[in-house]
Every structure is written in structure tokens, then in C-alpha cells.
Design an enzyme around this catalytic site. Sequence first.
Site, PDB file in Angstrom:
ATOM      1  N   GLU A 185       0.818  -1.225   0.000  1.00 21.99           N
ATOM      2  CA  GLU A 185       0.000   0.000   0.000  1.00 21.99           C
ATOM      3  C   GLU A 185       0.848   1.270   0.000  1.00 21.99           C
ATOM      4  O   GLU A 185       0.610   2.203   0.770  1.00 21.99           O
ATOM      5  CB  GLU A 185      -0.957  -0.011   1.204  1.00 21.99           C
ATOM      6  CG  GLU A 185      -1.873  -1.236   1.199  1.00 21.99           C
ATOM      7  CD  GLU A 185      -2.815  -1.298   2.407  1.00 21.99           C
ATOM      8  OE1 GLU A 185      -2.701  -0.455   3.315  1.00 21.99           O
ATOM      9  OE2 GLU A 185      -3.658  -2.206   2.437  1.00 21.99           O
TER      10      GLU A 185
ATOM     11  N   ASN B  44       2.284  -4.730  -3.441  1.00 27.93           N
ATOM     12  CA  ASN B  44       0.935  -5.224  -3.132  1.00 27.93           C
ATOM     13  C   ASN B  44       0.050  -4.054  -2.720  1.00 27.93           C
ATOM     14  O   ASN B  44       0.476  -3.175  -1.972  1.00 27.93           O
ATOM     15  CB  ASN B  44       1.060  -6.218  -1.956  1.00 27.93           C
ATOM     16  CG  ASN B  44      -0.211  -6.967  -1.657  1.00 27.93           C
ATOM     17  OD1 ASN B  44      -0.805  -7.571  -2.556  1.00 27.93           O
ATOM     18  ND2 ASN B  44      -0.645  -6.952  -0.398  1.00 27.93           N
TER      19      ASN B  44
ATOM     20  N   HIS C 239      -9.812  -6.744  -2.104  1.00 27.50           N
ATOM     21  CA  HIS C 239     -10.850  -6.447  -1.098  1.00 27.50           C
ATOM     22  C   HIS C 239     -11.990  -5.716  -1.805  1.00 27.50           C
ATOM     23  O   HIS C 239     -11.907  -4.518  -2.075  1.00 27.50           O
ATOM     24  CB  HIS C 239     -10.276  -5.566   0.022  1.00 27.50           C
ATOM     25  CG  HIS C 239      -9.273  -6.261   0.872  1.00 27.50           C
ATOM     26  ND1 HIS C 239      -9.585  -7.341   1.674  1.00 27.50           N
ATOM     27  CD2 HIS C 239      -7.946  -6.038   1.069  1.00 27.50           C
ATOM     28  CE1 HIS C 239      -8.506  -7.753   2.320  1.00 27.50           C
ATOM     29  NE2 HIS C 239      -7.494  -6.977   1.958  1.00 27.50           N
TER      30      HIS C 239
ATOM     31  N   GLU D  80      -5.469 -10.998  -1.228  1.00 29.92           N
ATOM     32  CA  GLU D  80      -6.280 -10.843  -0.002  1.00 29.92           C
ATOM     33  C   GLU D  80      -7.770 -10.824  -0.325  1.00 29.92           C
ATOM     34  O   GLU D  80      -8.523  -9.996   0.215  1.00 29.92           O
ATOM     35  CB  GLU D  80      -5.892  -9.540   0.728  1.00 29.92           C
ATOM     36  CG  GLU D  80      -4.400  -9.389   0.978  1.00 29.92           C
ATOM     37  CD  GLU D  80      -4.033  -8.130   1.760  1.00 29.92           C
ATOM     38  OE1 GLU D  80      -4.926  -7.462   2.304  1.00 29.92           O
ATOM     39  OE2 GLU D  80      -2.828  -7.824   1.826  1.00 29.92           O
TER      40      GLU D  80
ATOM     41  N   ASP E  97     -11.548 -10.812  -0.554  1.00 30.66           N
ATOM     42  CA  ASP E  97     -12.823 -10.968   0.160  1.00 30.66           C
ATOM     43  C   ASP E  97     -13.842 -10.017  -0.470  1.00 30.66           C
ATOM     44  O   ASP E  97     -13.466  -9.061  -1.142  1.00 30.66           O
ATOM     45  CB  ASP E  97     -12.727 -10.835   1.693  1.00 30.66           C
ATOM     46  CG  ASP E  97     -12.133  -9.538   2.192  1.00 30.66           C
ATOM     47  OD1 ASP E  97     -11.991  -8.570   1.398  1.00 30.66           O
ATOM     48  OD2 ASP E  97     -11.801  -9.470   3.390  1.00 30.66           O
TER      49      ASP E  97
HETATM   50  C1  XIL Z   1      -5.827  -6.539   8.340  1.00 33.55           C
HETATM   51  C2  XIL Z   1      -6.086  -7.740   9.241  1.00 33.55           C
HETATM   52  O1  XIL Z   1      -6.968  -8.613   8.580  1.00 33.55           O
HETATM   53  C3  XIL Z   1      -6.655  -7.312  10.559  1.00 33.55           C
HETATM   54  O2  XIL Z   1      -6.730  -8.415  11.463  1.00 33.55           O
HETATM   55  C4  XIL Z   1      -5.792  -6.206  11.184  1.00 33.55           C
HETATM   56  O3  XIL Z   1      -6.413  -5.740  12.375  1.00 33.55           O
HETATM   57  C5  XIL Z   1      -5.619  -5.053  10.218  1.00 33.55           C
HETATM   58  O4  XIL Z   1      -5.060  -5.554   9.011  1.00 33.55           O
HETATM   59  N1  XIL Z   1      -4.633  -4.800   3.691  1.00 33.55           N
HETATM   60  C6  XIL Z   1      -3.588  -5.548   4.152  1.00 33.55           C
HETATM   61  C7  XIL Z   1      -3.765  -6.447   5.311  1.00 33.55           C
HETATM   62  O5  XIL Z   1      -2.516  -5.570   3.513  1.00 33.55           O
HETATM   63  O6  XIL Z   1      -2.593  -6.593   6.063  1.00 33.55           O
HETATM   64  C8  XIL Z   1      -4.889  -5.976   6.199  1.00 33.55           C
HETATM   65  O7  XIL Z   1      -5.114  -6.960   7.201  1.00 33.55           O
HETATM   66  C9  XIL Z   1      -6.141  -5.728   5.382  1.00 33.55           C
HETATM   67  C10 XIL Z   1      -5.906  -4.666   4.346  1.00 33.55           C
END
Ligand code: XIL
Length: 387
Positions: free
Chosen positions: A175, A226, A262, A291, A293
Amino acid sequence: MRRSMRSLLVAAATASLVLPLCGVTAASAAPPGFSNADKSALRNQAPIDLAIGSAVWGKQQLVGYDPADPTEYQQVLGAQFSSLTPENDMKWDALRPAPDVYDFASADALVAYAQANHQQVRGHTLLWHSQNPAWVTEASTTWTCDEARTVLEDHIRTVVGHFKGQIYEWDVANEIFQDTWDNGGVRLRTEANPFLKACSDDPVGLLVDAFRWAHEADPDAVLFLNDYNAEGVNEKTDAYYALAQEMLVAGAPLGGFGAQGHLSLQYGFDTSMQENFERFAALGLQVAVTEADVRIPLLAGETGPTPEQVATQAERYDGMLQACLNVKACSSFTVWGFPDANSWVPDVFPGEGWATILEDDYSPKPAFDVMLRSLRDATPGTSPRKG
Ligand code: XIL
């Protein structure tokens, strides 16, 4: 009526217990201990050149793992996935409680579980503006670039070195770009990220060196950029595309680009994801969905997702999976945890939830079913992807 996967999961997980441990399985190796005839496991139905992963919080779910007596969650995790990403265990706040203290306990537990279950591990993450310990945030207010570089180099060399040979892909930088809607628009996070801030005169130079330090510590790990909102072709991924080229020209051992995936049903699905992956692949990089979802907003008068929302969620997961399957350079597809009870979504996005592919009793949602079908269709048995 829900189908129960439990008996199949228990059978698959039990089968793996009798096999000797053989360390990290290569991406191309068929997952040992799992019958290709078992049509209910994502990892078994995936092409051999695509790892199917989940995030897991080792500290909460895997510390104290007993292969002879796994929890139901651990059985599902082992049966379904060929790759694990530490949801929190390899972040700075977990690994670096103090400047001169490294704590690998929960990350090591995760890696041990993965090896016992013939899974690969995606490292996450070495350079990020979030989840840094208080001492980093405090010290960084006065860092010179040299001081920031010293702290970061020590961290990267120590952490990547600790896991040398045990991690196949590392999210080195996470990020690092702002979004269009942020103050200043799409540009490197030279304010929020303490390391990029200290080296704001030459942030790309710092990134090139971060990748170089990681590569020297583990030459076999593929090193990723990423980010979220990085699925389709957009202003942010245009900036990544330009950065990737600049880094490669500078000789950085950049190996991959990860789209977090996400998504929310509040927004549409960007159908340019495959095109985006293809342009990074054309640079010689791997790509990954890191990641995934798909959050569902609660509609007025409803207490849970409607059947239509659940069906659309399945389409979105499958849309991301198809983009990955259609681009051979896509080396891993990771979902951000399961079941819904373990998801980060309700904590962070009020009014949204139900974002994962499994119900809380581990029965499959339509998203799981459609992904399993797509994996099965992409390849005969466990052969690599065609075309
Ligand atoms: C999130 C986790 O899922 C949570 O448990 C934590 O509190 C905060 O981070 N992008 C990312 C991940 O790269 O590391 C993040 O994970 C979600 C967004």
C-alpha cells in the site's frame, strides 16, 4: 439445506498426518496427502502452477497446534489451502516489540503448521504505513533518511533471513500509493509511511534498496508490490505500472505485483482485471490475488445477506479467480481468511460483513462452490493451466 464438508475435510486432513514432513512444497508439486479424486478441496482442484491460499492469524489459530489433535478450523485450513499468508504475525507490530527485539513465536508457529500440512507461505509485509509499533512511529518523527534506511535494512535482512527458504512470495512493499480520493491524489505515501517520509527526496531509491536487501536475504523468494484498489486498470495501477518499470530499469529484484482483492458489493466489478494482470505479466512479473474478500452491505430491513447478494458475491470471487486463471503469470490466489467469524471486515467496515467463502460452520457458500468449479474446469486433474 447446507451440505456439510466436515467428513471430507476430516478425511483429507487425517490423510496428511501419516506423511513425513518434507518442508515447503514447490509450487509445481502436487499437494501430498490429498487424493486428486477428492473433488471438495480447492487445493486439489487447482492447476499445479497456482497456489490457493488463505490468510490465517497464527497467534490466535495456530500456536499450540497438535497434528494429532487439530481443531476443526485447522483441519479445514489444511484440507482446503496450499498456501498461507500471516494475517498479522509478520507485521512490524508483531515481530518488533522493541528496536532491538525480534519476536518470531507466532510467525514460526504459522510456518511450522504450514510445513506440517504441505503448504507454502506468503510473507506479509516488510514496508507499510500501518501496524507499525509505537517506537517506529515515535522515532520516525526525527529520522534522517540514513537512520530510516538503517532500521529498515536491519528489519528486512533479519526477517527475510530468518525465514530463508520457507517463503515463496514476499509482499515487500504494501500500500505504498495513495488513492485518487486522498489528499494529493495518487502518489507515493511520503507522509503516512514513516520510511518513505524520511526518504521523501528519493523514495524510489529506498524501494529499490528494500527489494535488494530482501533478495540478498532470500534469493528464492519472489518479491511483490501489493495494494488494494489495484485490481483493474486505473490511475493507481497506472502509477504502479510506471513504478515497476522504473524499479526494473534500476535493477531492483522486483518479481511480482499483487492485487489485494478487497471488494464490496457497494461498488461494481472492474472487468479490466485480466488486462491489468496481463500488462504486469508482460514486464516479466508474476501477479497474484493476495487478499480476496467480498463484503456484503446489510440492506434495510434485512438481518443478513439476501440470496441475490450471496449470488453476486460468488460472481465477484469468481471474476477475480478467472482473471488469475486466465493469466499464467498469476501464481497465487489467496482469500483473506475464513469463516465470517474470523473476518476483519465487520471491525473495519461498519454495516458490512459476510465477506468470506465459508459459513461459520465451515459449510460452503456459493462463492466456494463456484471457485471449486472454476478451478476444476481450468485444468484436467492437476496439470498446469493451458494456453
Ligand atoms: C488486516 C487484518 O486482517 C486485521 O486483522 C488487522 O487488524 C488489520 O489488518 N490490507 C492488508 C492487510 O494488507 O494486512 C490488512 O489486514 C487488510 C488490508
